[in-house]
Design an enzyme around this catalytic site. Sequence first.
Site: not given
Ligand code: GLN
Length: 258
Positions: A93, A126, A189
């Site tokens: 990520c 998101r 993840h």
């Molecule tokens: N900050 C990044 C995003 O939101 C990565 C987030 C994460 O590592 N889950 O895209």
Amino acid sequence: MKLSIGHLYPELFNLYGDRGNVQCLLKRLQWRGIDAGVTVLPAGEKIDFNGLDIICWGGGSDRGQEMAAGYLRETRDDFRGYVEDGGVVLAVCAAFQLLGNYYRTEKRTIEGLGILDIRTEWKPGRLVGNAVLDSPLFSAPVVGFENHAGRTEIGDYTPLGKVLFGYGNTGKGDNEGLVYRNLIATYLHGPLLPKNPEVCDWLLERALRRKYGKEIVLEPLPDVQERRVNRNIVERFTTCQAGGGEKAGNRDVRGGRR
Ligand code: GLN
């Protein structure tokens, strides 16, 4: 035989228990009687890539990414050299994004390491939920959990897999992650490796071959529980589902729309 696993900036990058990836690498070596050690690479300290066989780098916040980008700038050439030389890397990520040219958020542009010629743009909404991939590298589908606002264009790189369920690199639900030499970058993840032992063994085998010779093949482990968990997740999210992406929506067949 012995492998040295470098855990990069654990204090900044440990979203959703990503440090479990390090434990998984370690355990699957130990269960086979292979020696392994973990070297914690704290933020801001100089990294000696020479002694490392695997670098494990987890996800983190935009703020953590900005700090890390600053610290890592001076190691960029050494890091690139390690990757080009076949050094093994798992980047999850935020780490995936930082290996690229930049991550442009709403407020600023975080310059990446430029080791991968990829770009990430923040967009509202998101991308959150479980994901299932079909990867040509592995017999079982790769499963995990994604939560990112960044959308990453990987150009001509080979994706880690095709999205069967979830959002993937761009939110369109077409492909997810990428594989370059002995590096796997992904939005997943989970932590990823305990949920996908084949991915773990792919990384371990590549590290062992780089260090001790091409003919090394890891003996299989029973993985009875791991296979069962994987099957349950795949069945839960791919039965009665029509593909992934923002248009399809990330629906959990049990839990409804996310
Ligand atoms: N900050 C990044 C995003 O939101 C990565 C987030 C994460 O590592 N889950 O895209």
